[in-house]
Design a protein around this motif. Structure first.
Motif, PDB file in Angstrom:
ATOM      1  N   TYR A 233      -1.423  -3.395 -17.833  1.00 42.66           N
ATOM      2  CA  TYR A 233      -0.880  -2.540 -16.784  1.00 42.66           C
ATOM      3  C   TYR A 233       0.095  -1.510 -17.366  1.00 42.66           C
ATOM      4  N   LEU A 234       0.864  -1.943 -18.360  1.00 42.33           N
ATOM      5  CA  LEU A 234       1.835  -1.044 -18.982  1.00 42.33           C
ATOM      6  C   LEU A 234       1.222  -0.196 -20.092  1.00 42.33           C
TER       7      LEU A 234
ATOM      8  N   ARG B 233      -1.021  -1.502  -2.929  1.00 36.77           N
ATOM      9  CA  ARG B 233      -2.351  -1.469  -3.529  1.00 36.77           C
ATOM     10  C   ARG B 233      -3.157  -2.733  -3.247  1.00 36.77           C
ATOM     11  N   LYS B 234      -4.473  -2.565  -3.247  1.00 34.57           N
ATOM     12  CA  LYS B 234      -5.391  -3.682  -3.004  1.00 34.57           C
ATOM     13  C   LYS B 234      -5.853  -4.313  -4.304  1.00 34.57           C
ATOM     14  N   GLU B 235      -5.992  -3.504  -5.345  1.00 30.28           N
ATOM     15  CA  GLU B 235      -6.440  -3.991  -6.647  1.00 30.28           C
ATOM     16  C   GLU B 235      -5.568  -3.370  -7.739  1.00 30.28           C
ATOM     17  N   TYR B 236      -5.520  -4.038  -8.860  1.00 30.28           N
ATOM     18  CA  TYR B 236      -4.773  -3.546 -10.005  1.00 30.28           C
ATOM     19  C   TYR B 236      -5.737  -3.060 -11.073  1.00 30.28           C
TER      20      TYR B 236
ATOM     21  N   GLN C 284      -1.496  -1.661   3.141  1.00 28.89           N
ATOM     22  CA  GLN C 284      -2.697  -1.350   2.368  1.00 28.89           C
ATOM     23  C   GLN C 284      -3.537  -0.284   3.064  1.00 28.89           C
ATOM     24  N   GLU C 285      -3.636  -0.336   4.369  1.00 31.08           N
ATOM     25  CA  GLU C 285      -4.389   0.676   5.111  1.00 31.08           C
ATOM     26  C   GLU C 285      -3.766   2.062   4.951  1.00 31.08           C
ATOM     27  N   LYS C 286      -2.450   2.107   4.869  1.00 24.29           N
ATOM     28  CA  LYS C 286      -1.747   3.385   4.718  1.00 24.29           C
ATOM     29  C   LYS C 286      -1.685   3.849   3.267  1.00 24.29           C
TER      30      LYS C 286
END
Length: 53
Positions: A41-42, A30-33, A24-26
């Protein structure tokens, strides 16, 4: 070949606790959707409820 049953699978927990924060740092994981549902999402059409006011 020896099969060993794991009562408490720690591999997944270790991965989630140790590796996912680094990813997540890199910016790789992902942290959130953007949406809470798979259809959102689609980008699928979500019909309105015809029974709502």
């Amino acid at each position: 070949m020896l099969l060993v049953r794991q009562e408490y699978p720690t591999g997944l927990k270790d991965f989630v606790d140790l590796v996912v924060p680094i990813l997540q740092e890199k910016g790789i994981f992902r942290k959130e959707y953007e949406s809470y549902t798979l259809g959102g999402y689609l980008g699928l059409y979500f019909p309105e409820n015809r029974y709502s006011i």
